[in-house]
Write an enzyme that holds these catalytic residues in place. Sequence first.
Site, PDB file in Angstrom:
ATOM      1  CG  ASN A   1      30.929  -9.650   3.051  1.00 39.11           C
ATOM      2  OD1 ASN A   1      31.164  -8.468   3.006  1.00 39.11           O
ATOM      3  ND2 ASN A   1      30.109 -10.115   2.118  1.00 39.11           N
TER       4      ASN A   1
ATOM      5  CG  HIS B   1      25.508 -10.044   0.179  1.00 36.92           C
ATOM      6  ND1 HIS B   1      26.065  -9.468  -0.798  1.00 36.92           N
ATOM      7  CD2 HIS B   1      24.397 -10.590  -0.578  1.00 36.92           C
ATOM      8  CE1 HIS B   1      25.719  -9.393  -1.715  1.00 36.92           C
ATOM      9  NE2 HIS B   1      24.457 -10.297  -1.991  1.00 36.92           N
TER      10      HIS B   1
ATOM     11  CB  SER C   1      23.363 -13.302   4.532  1.00 35.48           C
ATOM     12  OG  SER C   1      22.243 -13.573   4.069  1.00 35.48           O
TER      13      SER C   1
ATOM     14  CG  ASP D   1      28.639 -11.814  -1.916  1.00 34.73           C
ATOM     15  OD1 ASP D   1      29.216 -11.177  -0.854  1.00 34.73           O
ATOM     16  OD2 ASP D   1      28.093 -11.127  -2.671  1.00 34.73           O
TER      17      ASP D   1
END
Length: 223
Positions: free
Chosen positions: A108, A110, A137, A146
Amino acid sequence: MALPIGVLISGSGSNLQSLIDKIAEGSLDASIKLVVSNKADAYGLERAAKAGIATRVLKHGDYSRREEFDAEMVDALKAAGVKVVVMAGFMRIITSVLLKAFPERVINIHPALLPSFPGVDAQGQACTHGVKIAGCSVHFVDEGMDSGAVIQQAAVPVFSGEDRDALQKRILKMEHRILPQVVQWLSQDRLSISGRQVILKKATVDQIHPDNCLINPPLEAGF
């Protein structure tokens, strides 16, 4: 062989576009097999269509449980031959159903320097807290918010008087750089996880001076 990836989106898909562009220019050895959106009006679907990439809309509101929604995504991704799942602005918390189907293969992007400012509107949180350095990140995904192991981060200074939108634009430029880089490392099988540490094999750390840093506001003469 190009790494077969699936990309999950909810909105404009600018990070999706960064992957498409890097693949097209030959910098990224990957192939986007499917783009899945939980919103039918996500502009990222148009980006995918223009690039000739298959798309699928799965509306999360049509499912009574998150696990049912994730199971449908798994079926679609597996049918497309996906090996790595990239969450690129996908505004849903995923469950173990997806994570078990792609173990240590879900990442992912972020817009914050995790573990600071998880969740929504990370840029707004950064401005509200008055931090001097923000960033983005890429991390492996777990079942938390997260909270997975961080792979790569990029830092940007926060300027005095800067609002959320201005900060967001500058962070987004960094997102477009580090997300394709991490996917390329995955395609080269150069990442491993040890506890909370993500290890990059054959890293060119010798190119980075150990005293290199970002300080904002900058130091003045004599310090």
